[in-house]
Design a protein around this motif. Structure first.
Motif, PDB file in Angstrom:
ATOM      1  N   ALA A 136     -42.433 -12.469  97.203  1.00 53.36           N
ATOM      2  CA  ALA A 136     -41.282 -13.176  97.774  1.00 53.36           C
ATOM      3  C   ALA A 136     -40.033 -12.305  97.807  1.00 53.36           C
ATOM      4  O   ALA A 136     -39.072 -12.621  98.512  1.00 53.36           O
ATOM      5  N   ASP A 137     -40.049 -11.205  97.065  1.00 55.09           N
ATOM      6  CA  ASP A 137     -38.918 -10.276  97.017  1.00 55.09           C
ATOM      7  C   ASP A 137     -39.182  -8.977  97.766  1.00 55.09           C
ATOM      8  O   ASP A 137     -38.306  -8.117  97.838  1.00 55.09           O
ATOM      9  N   ALA A 138     -40.389  -8.832  98.296  1.00 54.42           N
ATOM     10  CA  ALA A 138     -40.792  -7.541  98.859  1.00 54.42           C
ATOM     11  C   ALA A 138     -40.499  -7.470 100.353  1.00 54.42           C
ATOM     12  O   ALA A 138     -40.768  -8.412 101.101  1.00 54.42           O
ATOM     13  N   GLY A 139     -39.968  -6.333 100.801  1.00 53.03           N
ATOM     14  CA  GLY A 139     -39.804  -6.090 102.221  1.00 53.03           C
ATOM     15  C   GLY A 139     -38.939  -7.098 102.935  1.00 53.03           C
ATOM     16  O   GLY A 139     -38.074  -7.752 102.355  1.00 53.03           O
ATOM     17  N   GLY A 140     -39.215  -7.252 104.223  1.00 51.52           N
ATOM     18  CA  GLY A 140     -38.458  -8.188 105.036  1.00 51.52           C
ATOM     19  C   GLY A 140     -39.124  -9.540 105.146  1.00 51.52           C
ATOM     20  O   GLY A 140     -40.103  -9.832 104.450  1.00 51.52           O
ATOM     21  N   MET A 141     -38.611 -10.356 106.064  1.00 49.59           N
ATOM     22  CA  MET A 141     -39.095 -11.723 106.221  1.00 49.59           C
ATOM     23  C   MET A 141     -40.582 -11.753 106.580  1.00 49.59           C
ATOM     24  O   MET A 141     -41.336 -12.582 106.076  1.00 49.59           O
ATOM     25  N   PHE A 142     -41.035 -10.857 107.429  1.00 51.37           N
ATOM     26  CA  PHE A 142     -42.428 -10.863 107.869  1.00 51.37           C
ATOM     27  C   PHE A 142     -43.375 -10.618 106.692  1.00 51.37           C
ATOM     28  O   PHE A 142     -44.319 -11.371 106.471  1.00 51.37           O
ATOM     29  N   ILE A 143     -43.110  -9.539 105.940  1.00 51.97           N
ATOM     30  CA  ILE A 143     -43.985  -9.205 104.813  1.00 51.97           C
ATOM     31  C   ILE A 143     -43.967 -10.306 103.768  1.00 51.97           C
ATOM     32  O   ILE A 143     -45.010 -10.705 103.238  1.00 51.97           O
ATOM     33  N   ILE A 192     -46.938 -14.341 101.141  1.00 55.99           N
ATOM     34  CA  ILE A 192     -47.017 -15.600 100.387  1.00 55.99           C
ATOM     35  C   ILE A 192     -48.132 -16.478 100.938  1.00 55.99           C
ATOM     36  O   ILE A 192     -48.897 -17.090 100.177  1.00 55.99           O
ATOM     37  N   GLY A 193     -48.247 -16.550 102.255  1.00 57.86           N
ATOM     38  CA  GLY A 193     -49.333 -17.331 102.845  1.00 57.86           C
ATOM     39  C   GLY A 193     -50.697 -16.810 102.434  1.00 57.86           C
ATOM     40  O   GLY A 193     -51.609 -17.594 102.114  1.00 57.86           O
ATOM     41  N   ALA A 194     -50.861 -15.470 102.422  1.00 57.41           N
ATOM     42  CA  ALA A 194     -52.137 -14.876 102.048  1.00 57.41           C
ATOM     43  C   ALA A 194     -52.483 -15.152 100.585  1.00 57.41           C
ATOM     44  O   ALA A 194     -53.615 -15.524 100.258  1.00 57.41           O
ATOM     45  N   ILE A 195     -51.496 -14.981  99.694  1.00 54.05           N
ATOM     46  CA  ILE A 195     -51.743 -15.198  98.264  1.00 54.05           C
ATOM     47  C   ILE A 195     -52.099 -16.655  97.989  1.00 54.05           C
ATOM     48  O   ILE A 195     -53.060 -16.961  97.271  1.00 54.05           O
ATOM     49  N   CYS A 196     -51.329 -17.570  98.556  1.00 57.96           N
ATOM     50  CA  CYS A 196     -51.575 -18.998  98.313  1.00 57.96           C
ATOM     51  C   CYS A 196     -52.943 -19.419  98.842  1.00 57.96           C
ATOM     52  O   CYS A 196     -53.660 -20.198  98.199  1.00 57.96           O
ATOM     53  N   SER A 197     -53.314 -18.903 100.008  1.00 57.19           N
ATOM     54  CA  SER A 197     -54.609 -19.293 100.576  1.00 57.19           C
ATOM     55  C   SER A 197     -55.770 -18.680  99.790  1.00 57.19           C
ATOM     56  O   SER A 197     -56.807 -19.323  99.600  1.00 57.19           O
ATOM     57  N   LEU A 198     -55.612 -17.444  99.338  1.00 59.66           N
ATOM     58  CA  LEU A 198     -56.664 -16.833  98.520  1.00 59.66           C
ATOM     59  C   LEU A 198     -56.795 -17.554  97.176  1.00 59.66           C
ATOM     60  O   LEU A 198     -57.908 -17.724  96.660  1.00 59.66           O
ATOM     61  N   PHE A 203     -39.734 -21.671  99.367  1.00 61.31           N
ATOM     62  CA  PHE A 203     -39.508 -20.393 100.053  1.00 61.31           C
ATOM     63  C   PHE A 203     -38.999 -20.607 101.479  1.00 61.31           C
ATOM     64  O   PHE A 203     -38.055 -19.944 101.916  1.00 61.31           O
ATOM     65  N   VAL A 204     -39.608 -21.541 102.176  1.00 61.40           N
ATOM     66  CA  VAL A 204     -39.208 -21.790 103.565  1.00 61.40           C
ATOM     67  C   VAL A 204     -37.852 -22.481 103.625  1.00 61.40           C
ATOM     68  O   VAL A 204     -36.972 -22.101 104.401  1.00 61.40           O
ATOM     69  N   ALA A 205     -37.668 -23.503 102.784  1.00 59.68           N
ATOM     70  CA  ALA A 205     -36.455 -24.328 102.876  1.00 59.68           C
ATOM     71  C   ALA A 205     -35.209 -23.629 102.371  1.00 59.68           C
ATOM     72  O   ALA A 205     -34.093 -24.019 102.733  1.00 59.68           O
ATOM     73  N   SER A 206     -35.360 -22.603 101.564  1.00 59.42           N
ATOM     74  CA  SER A 206     -34.184 -21.955 100.972  1.00 59.42           C
ATOM     75  C   SER A 206     -33.697 -20.764 101.793  1.00 59.42           C
ATOM     76  O   SER A 206     -32.807 -20.036 101.352  1.00 59.42           O
ATOM     77  N   HIS A 207     -34.277 -20.556 102.970  1.00 61.88           N
ATOM     78  CA  HIS A 207     -33.866 -19.450 103.823  1.00 61.88           C
ATOM     79  C   HIS A 207     -33.591 -19.929 105.242  1.00 61.88           C
ATOM     80  O   HIS A 207     -34.001 -21.024 105.631  1.00 61.88           O
ATOM     81  N   GLU A 208     -32.936 -19.095 105.984  1.00 62.21           N
ATOM     82  CA  GLU A 208     -32.715 -19.391 107.391  1.00 62.21           C
ATOM     83  C   GLU A 208     -33.990 -19.114 108.189  1.00 62.21           C
ATOM     84  O   GLU A 208     -34.949 -18.559 107.666  1.00 62.21           O
ATOM     85  N   ARG A 209     -33.969 -19.522 109.474  1.00 60.19           N
ATOM     86  CA  ARG A 209     -35.109 -19.331 110.370  1.00 60.19           C
ATOM     87  C   ARG A 209     -36.367 -19.945 109.760  1.00 60.19           C
ATOM     88  O   ARG A 209     -37.427 -19.337 109.643  1.00 60.19           O
ATOM     89  N   LYS A 210     -36.214 -21.193 109.369  1.00 64.44           N
ATOM     90  CA  LYS A 210     -37.281 -21.898 108.651  1.00 64.44           C
ATOM     91  C   LYS A 210     -38.553 -22.010 109.487  1.00 64.44           C
ATOM     92  O   LYS A 210     -39.669 -21.879 108.965  1.00 64.44           O
ATOM     93  N   GLY A 211     -38.415 -22.299 110.768  1.00 58.65           N
ATOM     94  CA  GLY A 211     -39.595 -22.455 111.602  1.00 58.65           C
ATOM     95  C   GLY A 211     -40.425 -21.189 111.676  1.00 58.65           C
ATOM     96  O   GLY A 211     -41.670 -21.229 111.567  1.00 58.65           O
ATOM     97  N   ILE A 212     -39.753 -20.057 111.858  1.00 60.70           N
ATOM     98  CA  ILE A 212     -40.478 -18.780 111.938  1.00 60.70           C
ATOM     99  C   ILE A 212     -41.134 -18.456 110.598  1.00 60.70           C
ATOM    100  O   ILE A 212     -42.278 -17.990 110.542  1.00 60.70           O
ATOM    101  N   ARG A 213     -40.407 -18.696 109.503  1.00 57.29           N
ATOM    102  CA  ARG A 213     -40.987 -18.448 108.180  1.00 57.29           C
ATOM    103  C   ARG A 213     -42.236 -19.294 107.952  1.00 57.29           C
ATOM    104  O   ARG A 213     -43.256 -18.805 107.463  1.00 57.29           O
ATOM    105  N   ALA A 214     -42.153 -20.566 108.312  1.00 57.21           N
ATOM    106  CA  ALA A 214     -43.307 -21.454 108.127  1.00 57.21           C
ATOM    107  C   ALA A 214     -44.491 -20.966 108.958  1.00 57.21           C
ATOM    108  O   ALA A 214     -45.645 -20.971 108.487  1.00 57.21           O
ATOM    109  N   LEU A 215     -44.214 -20.528 110.193  1.00 59.52           N
ATOM    110  CA  LEU A 215     -45.281 -20.027 111.054  1.00 59.52           C
ATOM    111  C   LEU A 215     -45.915 -18.774 110.464  1.00 59.52           C
ATOM    112  O   LEU A 215     -47.150 -18.621 110.464  1.00 59.52           O
ATOM    113  N   LEU A 216     -45.084 -17.876 109.943  1.00 58.86           N
ATOM    114  CA  LEU A 216     -45.614 -16.650 109.345  1.00 58.86           C
ATOM    115  C   LEU A 216     -46.436 -16.942 108.090  1.00 58.86           C
ATOM    116  O   LEU A 216     -47.446 -16.266 107.823  1.00 58.86           O
TER     117      LEU A 216
END
Length: 521
Positions: free
Chosen positions: A154-161, A166-172, A191-204
């Motif tokens: 959750a602290d690594a890299g940019g929004m995409f990474i 997080i999606g990969a870890i939770c699903s695994l 994670f999604v609700a505490s940042h901007e661009r919530k829709g894109i974050r949720a999709l990623l």
């Protein structure tokens, strides 16, 4: 705890880490290395298989669920010569502590002293029973261990990474054990609700979740392609809208959350009170993202009560109802720690916290043997438990018989016997690798064993199990059978000069050795 000052008394989290290691050493010495269950036996068997590079499928042998992560991690260490009865509970113990330690170090890195101490202390404030059920190599904690990666990703890299990671870890984690759903939706929502661009974050996050979904689909494809290799299906995972069942569960939370409450050990239901109290506490601190996350976590728990599987168990560390909610202390600990973001700990509270954890560790050390032996002696159906040393002696006895009679196959039958046949089938080859192959009649999880011996003719077979009175007519009629003197571990017979395929022989034999009132019509 005060809002000012620095932690002067202890050098970071290491005294608590040391206590955690000491606590687990005591658990392993007094419990983990001494006792083993029939389900552990399969994972121990898999660890030996994996250590030689042999992989027989994606899941627990004979099942269409539950990857054996503990066996995979133990495989390289097993080859170093560490005794299996020490190695396996040590691996499980490490996996249990890993998410708490990881979150603690992450909070410490963020200079959130109180939050870090809370996370590292939680396992030290649990009862002996919690330690016992998280020392067993049963796959209870494997999914939760993967959640140790969450704060760092959750602290690594940019929004995409971050989002995809997080999606990969939770699903695994869900793929490894769905009991992680108590924690992961809450973390994702926060994670999604505490940042901007919530829709894109949720999709990623959803895109990242394809990793675990693909792993699941690939594993299920293997199972569907080999239906003959599955002897135990996952049942009871469907949602059933039953308000009565949900209400009954809410009125019996002490059973579902048994041994999961820190400090106030008998009162598991207080975890629910703690969880719900965090929602208004979050709103008071104007942390709506955390409040929404806790609502999501609470909703998942409510929905889980509609599933049959979460009601499958009893008040035993070997098959507890609370195994489904092992991530709940992690959830409430993480949420509480988030609310302690600005809190600091001064020297005097630090002394008290170290003393509290030390006292809890000493108390558990003094009571572990008594409590765990009481648990061992209170077993019921489905899961057998036996002292490892007794099984070592039984394996040695059987090995001597095999050498004496030139036995080519050991057949533990699911009939009356003091030692559960699963031990002799799955664990004895681990305890004594010189034994001939074993074949469990009636419920053999190892498809490769069935394929090898079901239709083959083995001239000399050792058969374990059955009532002596039912064996007598067989011995009187067929001189090829030799009765081995009983040493209280149950009937053992040698069949010499066999001319029948294994399954044909054993179907007939099992019918004769099954009491009339238990035979299928």
């Amino acid at each position: 705890m005060h809002q000012t000052g620095k932690l002067n008394f202890v050098p970071g989290l290491w005294p608590f880490i040391a206590l955690g290691v000491l606590d687990r050493v005591v658990l392993i010495v007094l419990f983990g290395q001494r006792f083993v269950s029939t389900d552990d036996a399969v994972i121990w068997h898999a660890a030996v298989d994996y250590s030689t590079g042999v992989f027989h499928g994606p899941y627990y042998y004979g099942q269409n669920y539950a990857p054996m992560l503990e066996a995979l991690l133990a495989a390289p260490l097993y080859r170093s010569g560490i005794p299996i009865n020490i190695l396996m509970p040590a691996i499980t113990s490490l996996l249990t502590l890993l998410p708490y330690w990881s979150f603690a170090f992450w909070f410490q890195r963020q200079h959130r002293t109180a939050a870090a101490l809370l996370m590292v202390m939680l396992p030290l404030l649990m009862p002996v029973e919690y330690g016992a059920m998280t020392t067993l190599s049963r796959g209870f904690v494997t999914g939760a261990a993967l959640l140790a990666l969450l704060p760092w990703v959750a602290d690594a890299g940019g929004m995409f990474i971050r989002s995809v990671g997080i999606g990969a870890i939770c699903s695994l984690a869900w793929f490894v054990n769905p009991n992680t759903l108590v924690m992961t939706p809450a973390f994702v929502v926060h994670f999604v609700a505490s940042h901007e661009r919530k829709g894109i974050r949720a999709l990623l996050v959803l895109i990242g979740a394809l990793v675990g979904l693909c792993a699941y689909l690939a594993a299920q494809h293997w199972c569907l392609a080999h239906p003959d290799r599955i002897v135990h299906q996952l049942v009871g995972s469907e949602l059933k809208l039953d308000p009565v069942r949900v209400m009954t569960s809410l009125l019996n939370l002490d059973e579902h959350f048994q041994w999961l409450m820190p400090v106030l050990w008998p009162f598991g239901a207080l975890l629910a009170v703690w969880l719900l109290a965090l929602i208004p506490a979050s709103l008071m601190q104007r942390d709506r993202a955390l409040a929404l996350a806790l609502v999501a976590g609470s909703a998942v728990i409510m929905v889980s009560f509609t599933m049959d599987k979460v009601h499958d168990g009893w008040d035993s560390v070997f098959y507890p109802l609370s195994r489904m909610y092992l991530c709940l202390p992690l959830l409430v600990g993480w949420a509480t720690a988030m609310l302690l973001a600005k809190a600091r700990v001064t020297t005097r509270p630090a002394v008290l916290l170290v003393a509290l954890c030390f006292g809890a560790t000493v108390h558990r050390a003094c009571t572990t043997e008594h409590i765990t032996e009481r648990q061992v002696n209170a077993q019921r159906l489905w899961v057998g438990v036996w002292p490892v040393q007794d099984l070592v002696q039984d394996a040695r006895r059987i090995q001597q018989l095999c050498e004496k009679y030139d036995v080519g196959l050991i057949v533990p039958m699911q009939l009356a016997t003091p030692i559960w046949p699963q031990f002799r089938a799955y664990l004895h080859p681990v305890l004594d690798p010189t034994l001939p192959p074993t074949y469990l009649v009636g419920y053999e999880r190892r498809y490769w064993v069935r394929e090898t011996f079901a239709d083959s003719v083995v001239p000399c077979i050792l058969i374990a199990g059955g009532d002596h009175r039912l064996w007598k007519p067989i011995l009187d009629m067929d001189a090829r059978y030799i009765a081995v003197p009983d040493d209280s571990n149950g009937a053992v017979h040698i069949l010499q000069g066999n001319t029948l395929p294994t399954d044909s022989l054993l179907r007939s034999l099992k019918q004769k050795l099954t009491p009339r009132d238990e035979r299928d019509e």
